[in-house]
Design an enzyme around this catalytic site. Structure first.
Site, PDB file in Angstrom:
ATOM      1  N   GLN A   6      38.216  33.734  23.925  1.00 47.96           N
ATOM      2  CA  GLN A   6      39.275  34.729  23.773  1.00 47.96           C
ATOM      3  C   GLN A   6      38.718  36.031  23.205  1.00 47.96           C
ATOM      4  O   GLN A   6      37.968  36.042  22.226  1.00 47.96           O
ATOM      5  CB  GLN A   6      40.377  34.162  22.864  1.00 47.96           C
ATOM      6  CG  GLN A   6      41.601  35.038  22.727  1.00 47.96           C
ATOM      7  CD  GLN A   6      42.422  35.176  23.999  1.00 47.96           C
ATOM      8  OE1 GLN A   6      42.365  34.335  24.891  1.00 47.96           O
ATOM      9  NE2 GLN A   6      43.180  36.247  24.104  1.00 47.96           N
TER      10      GLN A   6
ATOM     11  N   ASP B 149      37.555  33.202  33.364  1.00 44.19           N
ATOM     12  CA  ASP B 149      37.996  34.582  33.123  1.00 44.19           C
ATOM     13  C   ASP B 149      37.518  35.505  34.245  1.00 44.19           C
ATOM     14  O   ASP B 149      38.027  36.614  34.392  1.00 44.19           O
ATOM     15  CB  ASP B 149      37.388  35.100  31.808  1.00 44.19           C
ATOM     16  CG  ASP B 149      38.397  35.148  30.667  1.00 44.19           C
ATOM     17  OD1 ASP B 149      39.595  35.315  30.951  1.00 44.19           O
ATOM     18  OD2 ASP B 149      37.958  35.027  29.513  1.00 44.19           O
TER      19      ASP B 149
ATOM     20  N   LYS C 231      48.549  29.907  26.822  1.00 47.73           N
ATOM     21  CA  LYS C 231      47.621  29.277  27.771  1.00 47.73           C
ATOM     22  C   LYS C 231      47.689  27.762  27.642  1.00 47.73           C
ATOM     23  O   LYS C 231      47.690  27.030  28.642  1.00 47.73           O
ATOM     24  CB  LYS C 231      46.192  29.789  27.525  1.00 47.73           C
ATOM     25  CG  LYS C 231      45.996  31.234  27.964  1.00 47.73           C
ATOM     26  CD  LYS C 231      44.730  31.884  27.429  1.00 47.73           C
ATOM     27  CE  LYS C 231      44.720  33.380  27.802  1.00 47.73           C
ATOM     28  NZ  LYS C 231      43.617  34.137  27.202  1.00 47.73           N
TER      29      LYS C 231
HETATM   30  N1  GUN Z   1      42.288  38.692  25.504  1.00 47.21           N
HETATM   31  C1  GUN Z   1      43.360  39.285  26.089  1.00 47.21           C
HETATM   32  N2  GUN Z   1      43.411  38.955  27.387  1.00 47.21           N
HETATM   33  C2  GUN Z   1      42.355  38.144  27.640  1.00 47.21           C
HETATM   34  C3  GUN Z   1      41.875  37.474  28.796  1.00 47.21           C
HETATM   35  O1  GUN Z   1      42.427  37.554  29.891  1.00 47.21           O
HETATM   36  N3  GUN Z   1      40.762  36.716  28.634  1.00 47.21           N
HETATM   37  C4  GUN Z   1      40.124  36.627  27.439  1.00 47.21           C
HETATM   38  N4  GUN Z   1      39.028  35.879  27.382  1.00 47.21           N
HETATM   39  N5  GUN Z   1      40.541  37.228  26.358  1.00 47.21           N
HETATM   40  C5  GUN Z   1      41.652  37.984  26.456  1.00 47.21           C
END
Ligand code: GUN
Length: 301
Positions: free
Chosen positions: A107, A130, A63
């Site tokens: 996350q 998200d 990211k």
């Molecule tokens: N963990 C795995 N995929 C994601 C996601 O798309 N967003 C978040 N916040 N955590 C994750």
């Protein structure tokens, strides 16, 4: 209709290349970031990473790299495994109050003993990149899909749109009913203008194979490798593999590799299929960048 052949000998399906589409989308976002910067707004994503989950560290690094590619400022808030719920809630409250931050992502999974749903609900819905806040999921239920959408479902829809796959009246099966992927994706597929007829299959579904054999579109979001087998697939159907599973592979130096939820032999039967890696994963990240730019633009409105 297929318009691009793929030459690997046992693959007859067209591969839906999420890596190249994701990069193309990021290129378009970079231009919007430049415009925002000329107005004095620097799109800014704050990522909260608590604990030592190795996969989460990899996702967060990916990211951050996407933020660099698109010109988005990123801030990582790295917290220990033993962080308390109160501390996490305070971090979110501080980010909500920070006008320089447009997007907040905590996350998942958060450490044992913390309440992820409470944290999700505490994020300012206008910064919820998200798309998991009840207000953003609720808008989706109401047929409003112009807001901050969950990134993986939005990425799947973007791949289907880019390949010009028509789903009007098509039978779609979404396998998995998570609030992150399966449920919002089912809503997006059934929305007016997309118009698929959607079945949600899950761990208690009887004879998922039979249901899938009738489907024009199968989305596998199960989290278990090679669960959807080639003989579950109607010839020519579109198969979207959301799974990212690490499996043992002793032929590799690392001793492991990534595998999807779909048996690779499905590529001999499907009309379109997403690879793992390089399919849905990069699209999820591109949609996170898209939501962050959109949140920054909305801060101007
Ligand atoms: N963990 C795995 N995929 C994601 C996601 O798309 N967003 C978040 N916040 N955590 C994750």
């Amino acid at each position: 209709m297929k318009d691009e052949g793929v030459c690997a000998s046992s693959v007859s399906a067209v591969l839906l290349d999420g890596k190249s589409l994701g990069l193309r989308i990021e290129g378009e976002l970079a231009e919007r970031v430049t415009s925002l910067k000329s107005l004095g707004i620097e799109p800014h994503l704050a990522v909260v990473l608590a604990g030592n989950d190795p996969a989460s560290h990899v996702y967060v690094r990916n990211k951050e790299r996407a933020c660099e590619r698109t010109g988005i400022r990123s801030t990582l808030i790295d917290l220990p495994e033993n962080v308390s719920q109160e501390e996490l809630m305070q971090v979110v409250a501080d980010l909500n109050a920070d006008d320089t931050v447009h997007g907040i992502l905590v996350q998942s999974p958060t450490p044992a003993g913390t309440n992820e749903l409470e944290i999700t609900e505490a994020i300012d819905p206008t910064k919820d990149v998200d798309g998991f806040h009840p207000m953003n999921l609720g808008r989706l239920v109401m047929g409003q899909s112009d807001g901050l959408l969950p990134c993986t479902p939005a990425g799947v829809m973007a791949m289907i749109a880019d390949a010009k796959i028509d789903l009007i009246g098509a039978k779609a099966v979404v396998i998995g009913r998570s609030r992150i992927v399966g449920m919002p994706l089912a809503l997006l597929l059934a929305q007016k203008g997309i118009d698929a007829t959607v079945t949600i299959a899950h761990s208690r579904t009887q004879d998922a194979a039979k249901i899938c054999r009738e489907a024009d579109l199968i989305v596998a979001a199960i989290g278990r490798p090679a669960t959807v087998m080639a003989d579950w697939i109607k010839p020519g159907a579109t198969v979207i593999d959301v799974g990212i599973n690490r499996v043992v592979d002793e032929s590799r130096d690392s001793g492991s590799r990534l595998a999807g939820d779909v048996d690779p032999a499905a590529a001999e039967i499907a009309g379109y299929i997403t690879p793992v890696p390089g399919g849905v994963g990069p699209m999820t990240i591109a949609m996170l960048m898209s939501n962050t730019v959109r949140a920054a633009e909305m801060s101007l409105e």
